[in-house]
Design a protein around this motif. Structure first.
Motif, PDB file in Angstrom:
ATOM      1  N   TYR A 247       0.758  -0.943   0.131  1.00 51.88           N
ATOM      2  CA  TYR A 247       0.083  -0.060  -0.057  1.00 51.88           C
ATOM      3  C   TYR A 247       0.981   1.177   0.139  1.00 51.88           C
ATOM      4  O   TYR A 247       0.717   2.270  -0.714  1.00 51.88           O
ATOM      5  CB  TYR A 247      -0.747  -0.051   1.131  1.00 51.88           C
ATOM      6  N   ILE A 248       1.962   1.241   0.648  1.00 52.20           N
ATOM      7  CA  ILE A 248       2.884   2.307   0.938  1.00 52.20           C
ATOM      8  C   ILE A 248       3.534   2.539  -0.479  1.00 52.20           C
ATOM      9  O   ILE A 248       3.295   3.545  -0.927  1.00 52.20           O
ATOM     10  CB  ILE A 248       3.951   1.850   1.894  1.00 52.20           C
ATOM     11  N   TYR A 249       3.753   1.501  -1.179  1.00 53.33           N
ATOM     12  CA  TYR A 249       4.403   1.737  -2.517  1.00 53.33           C
ATOM     13  C   TYR A 249       3.356   2.223  -3.373  1.00 53.33           C
ATOM     14  O   TYR A 249       3.907   3.052  -4.362  1.00 53.33           O
ATOM     15  CB  TYR A 249       5.011   0.466  -2.806  1.00 53.33           C
ATOM     16  N   GLN A 250       2.152   1.875  -3.382  1.00 52.80           N
ATOM     17  CA  GLN A 250       1.049   2.291  -4.326  1.00 52.80           C
ATOM     18  C   GLN A 250       0.697   3.866  -4.040  1.00 52.80           C
ATOM     19  O   GLN A 250       0.547   4.392  -5.037  1.00 52.80           O
ATOM     20  CB  GLN A 250      -0.102   1.714  -4.178  1.00 52.80           C
ATOM     21  N   ILE A 251       0.826   4.201  -2.789  1.00 49.27           N
ATOM     22  CA  ILE A 251       0.732   5.820  -2.308  1.00 49.27           C
ATOM     23  C   ILE A 251       1.784   6.595  -3.149  1.00 49.27           C
ATOM     24  O   ILE A 251       1.533   7.724  -3.622  1.00 49.27           O
ATOM     25  CB  ILE A 251       0.678   5.950  -0.873  1.00 49.27           C
ATOM     26  N   PHE A 252       3.154   6.071  -2.804  1.00 48.44           N
ATOM     27  CA  PHE A 252       4.281   6.662  -3.368  1.00 48.44           C
ATOM     28  C   PHE A 252       4.270   6.850  -4.846  1.00 48.44           C
ATOM     29  O   PHE A 252       5.018   7.912  -5.444  1.00 48.44           O
ATOM     30  CB  PHE A 252       5.459   6.142  -2.852  1.00 48.44           C
ATOM     31  N   SER A 253       3.803   5.803  -5.566  1.00 47.92           N
ATOM     32  CA  SER A 253       3.613   5.832  -7.029  1.00 47.92           C
ATOM     33  C   SER A 253       2.673   6.579  -7.405  1.00 47.92           C
ATOM     34  O   SER A 253       2.559   6.906  -8.732  1.00 47.92           O
ATOM     35  CB  SER A 253       3.936   4.503  -7.605  1.00 47.92           C
ATOM     36  N   GLY A 254       1.628   6.918  -6.582  1.00 54.19           N
ATOM     37  CA  GLY A 254       0.614   7.860  -7.066  1.00 54.19           C
ATOM     38  C   GLY A 254      -0.567   6.712  -7.528  1.00 54.19           C
ATOM     39  O   GLY A 254      -1.525   7.312  -8.252  1.00 54.19           O
ATOM     40  N   LYS A 255      -0.325   5.376  -7.467  1.00 54.89           N
ATOM     41  CA  LYS A 255      -1.579   4.686  -7.883  1.00 54.89           C
ATOM     42  C   LYS A 255      -2.788   4.418  -6.858  1.00 54.89           C
ATOM     43  O   LYS A 255      -3.879   4.108  -7.295  1.00 54.89           O
ATOM     44  CB  LYS A 255      -1.013   3.054  -8.033  1.00 54.89           C
ATOM     45  N   LYS A 256      -2.441   4.610  -5.560  1.00 57.08           N
ATOM     46  CA  LYS A 256      -3.627   4.867  -4.596  1.00 57.08           C
ATOM     47  C   LYS A 256      -3.687   6.199  -4.029  1.00 57.08           C
ATOM     48  O   LYS A 256      -2.754   6.818  -3.995  1.00 57.08           O
ATOM     49  CB  LYS A 256      -3.112   3.915  -3.693  1.00 57.08           C
ATOM     50  N   THR A 257      -4.919   6.489  -3.816  1.00 56.74           N
ATOM     51  CA  THR A 257      -5.329   7.720  -3.068  1.00 56.74           C
ATOM     52  C   THR A 257      -5.626   7.284  -1.572  1.00 56.74           C
ATOM     53  O   THR A 257      -6.578   6.592  -1.409  1.00 56.74           O
ATOM     54  CB  THR A 257      -6.451   8.691  -3.842  1.00 56.74           C
ATOM     55  N   ALA A 258      -4.873   7.817  -0.779  1.00 53.84           N
ATOM     56  CA  ALA A 258      -4.850   7.446   0.625  1.00 53.84           C
ATOM     57  C   ALA A 258      -5.986   8.249   1.323  1.00 53.84           C
ATOM     58  O   ALA A 258      -6.113   9.540   0.901  1.00 53.84           O
ATOM     59  CB  ALA A 258      -3.482   7.591   1.519  1.00 53.84           C
ATOM     60  N   SER A 259      -6.656   7.760   2.483  1.00 56.42           N
ATOM     61  CA  SER A 259      -7.462   8.418   3.184  1.00 56.42           C
ATOM     62  C   SER A 259      -6.771   9.410   3.961  1.00 56.42           C
ATOM     63  O   SER A 259      -5.407   9.176   4.221  1.00 56.42           O
ATOM     64  CB  SER A 259      -8.282   7.312   4.127  1.00 56.42           C
ATOM     65  N   ARG A 260      -7.542  10.327   4.868  1.00 57.95           N
ATOM     66  CA  ARG A 260      -6.897  11.150   5.800  1.00 57.95           C
ATOM     67  C   ARG A 260      -6.175  10.415   6.691  1.00 57.95           C
ATOM     68  O   ARG A 260      -4.877  10.905   7.124  1.00 57.95           O
ATOM     69  CB  ARG A 260      -7.799  11.946   6.299  1.00 57.95           C
ATOM     70  N   ASP A 261      -6.708   9.745   7.173  1.00 57.80           N
ATOM     71  CA  ASP A 261      -6.091   8.649   8.407  1.00 57.80           C
ATOM     72  C   ASP A 261      -4.831   8.017   8.006  1.00 57.80           C
ATOM     73  O   ASP A 261      -4.020   7.944   8.804  1.00 57.80           O
ATOM     74  CB  ASP A 261      -7.154   7.744   9.194  1.00 57.80           C
ATOM     75  N   LYS A 262      -4.652   7.361   6.797  1.00 59.74           N
ATOM     76  CA  LYS A 262      -3.770   6.726   6.317  1.00 59.74           C
ATOM     77  C   LYS A 262      -2.683   7.737   5.851  1.00 59.74           C
ATOM     78  O   LYS A 262      -1.439   7.191   6.152  1.00 59.74           O
ATOM     79  CB  LYS A 262      -4.349   5.920   5.125  1.00 59.74           C
ATOM     80  N   LEU A 263      -3.116   8.925   5.567  1.00 62.67           N
ATOM     81  CA  LEU A 263      -2.004   9.884   5.503  1.00 62.67           C
ATOM     82  C   LEU A 263      -1.287  10.147   6.753  1.00 62.67           C
ATOM     83  O   LEU A 263      -0.012  10.549   6.565  1.00 62.67           O
ATOM     84  CB  LEU A 263      -2.287  11.049   4.381  1.00 62.67           C
ATOM     85  N   ILE A 264      -2.127  10.364   7.696  1.00 60.79           N
ATOM     86  CA  ILE A 264      -1.555  10.722   8.950  1.00 60.79           C
ATOM     87  C   ILE A 264      -0.539   9.682   9.376  1.00 60.79           C
ATOM     88  O   ILE A 264       0.394   9.984   9.910  1.00 60.79           O
ATOM     89  CB  ILE A 264      -2.677  11.117  10.019  1.00 60.79           C
ATOM     90  N   ALA A 265      -1.063   8.558   9.128  1.00 58.53           N
ATOM     91  CA  ALA A 265      -0.306   7.212   9.706  1.00 58.53           C
ATOM     92  C   ALA A 265       1.049   7.408   9.008  1.00 58.53           C
ATOM     93  O   ALA A 265       1.996   7.213   9.471  1.00 58.53           O
ATOM     94  CB  ALA A 265      -1.105   6.009   9.403  1.00 58.53           C
ATOM     95  N   LEU A 266       0.964   7.770   7.555  1.00 59.25           N
ATOM     96  CA  LEU A 266       2.108   7.817   6.989  1.00 59.25           C
ATOM     97  C   LEU A 266       3.226   8.958   7.382  1.00 59.25           C
ATOM     98  O   LEU A 266       4.282   8.878   7.575  1.00 59.25           O
ATOM     99  CB  LEU A 266       1.902   8.258   5.289  1.00 59.25           C
ATOM    100  N   ALA A 267       2.670  10.157   7.822  1.00 58.68           N
ATOM    101  CA  ALA A 267       3.387  11.148   8.433  1.00 58.68           C
ATOM    102  C   ALA A 267       4.054  10.562   9.657  1.00 58.68           C
ATOM    103  O   ALA A 267       5.270  10.950   9.972  1.00 58.68           O
ATOM    104  CB  ALA A 267       2.244  12.274   8.874  1.00 58.68           C
ATOM    105  N   PHE A 268       3.433   9.847  10.446  1.00 66.30           N
ATOM    106  CA  PHE A 268       4.023   9.029  11.707  1.00 66.30           C
ATOM    107  C   PHE A 268       5.037   8.188  11.145  1.00 66.30           C
ATOM    108  O   PHE A 268       6.269   8.220  11.662  1.00 66.30           O
ATOM    109  CB  PHE A 268       3.014   8.384  12.452  1.00 66.30           C
ATOM    110  N   GLY A 269       4.978   7.551  10.029  1.00 66.62           N
ATOM    111  CA  GLY A 269       5.960   6.426   9.701  1.00 66.62           C
ATOM    112  C   GLY A 269       7.071   7.183   9.041  1.00 66.62           C
ATOM    113  O   GLY A 269       8.270   6.727   8.954  1.00 66.62           O
ATOM    114  N   MET A 270       6.785   8.506   8.671  1.00 65.69           N
ATOM    115  CA  MET A 270       8.029   9.397   7.978  1.00 65.69           C
ATOM    116  C   MET A 270       8.564  10.143   8.910  1.00 65.69           C
ATOM    117  O   MET A 270       9.580  10.953   8.555  1.00 65.69           O
ATOM    118  CB  MET A 270       7.512  10.097   6.687  1.00 65.69           C
TER     119      MET A 270
END
Length: 157
Positions: free
Chosen positions: A75-98
């Motif tokens: 899922y991370i790879y799909q977000i970074f490649s632009g293939k998936k549009t993440a929800s707000r919660d998933k983007l916030i989770a991504l922020a913690f991961g980054m």
């Protein structure tokens, strides 16, 4: 009072704040000069490009982000490649991961078209606190749970 010499140049040791750039844009006489001088500080118009730029700046891998965000690696790879549009919660989770700052998280949310974290909203306030305190996502979710609020959705898709 600020003078042009107070505004950092792209070659200075400090990245100018948004306030610095806003002040500068009010005082310039030629927008093209401003854009050229500050091009490295302009936001990407594409979320995946922006996320990849942050990865590079922070010197972390997508695998690190997956581990620290609790999101699935694919899922991370799909977000970074632009293939998936993440929800707000998933983007916030991504922020913690980054390991993004609160300000970097707000920028990411703006670029994605999502609502930024709002300090008057109890859940958002807790998330802002956790980001500002550089807490891992598990601690942020525990704080949310302790305040009877929904944890960040990191479910596998």
């Amino acid at each position: 009072m600020k003078f042009d010499s107070d505004i950092p140049s792209p070659n200075s040791d400090r990245t100018p704040s948004t306030n610095d750039l806003e002040y500068e844009i009010k005082t310039v006489t030629d927008v093209d000069d401003y854009l050229i001088k500050n091009k490295e500080y302009m936001l990407a118009h594409n979320l995946s490009h922006h996320l990849n730029m942050l990865l590079k700046q922070k010197g972390i891998s997508r695998a690190d982000v997956a581990r620290d965000s609790l999101l699935h690696r694919t899922y991370i790879y799909q977000i970074f490649s632009g293939k998936k549009t993440a929800s707000r919660d998933k983007l916030i989770a991504l922020a913690f991961g980054m390991h993004l700052s609160a300000e970097e998280t707000q920028t990411m949310l703006k670029l994605s078209g999502n609502r930024i974290l709002y300090a008057r909203d109890k859940r958002d306030a807790i998330l802002l606190f956790a980001l500002n305190q550089h807490k891992p996502i598990m601690d942020a979710n525990e704080l949310l749970f302790n305040h009877h609020l929904d944890a960040l959705d990191t479910s596998k898709l």
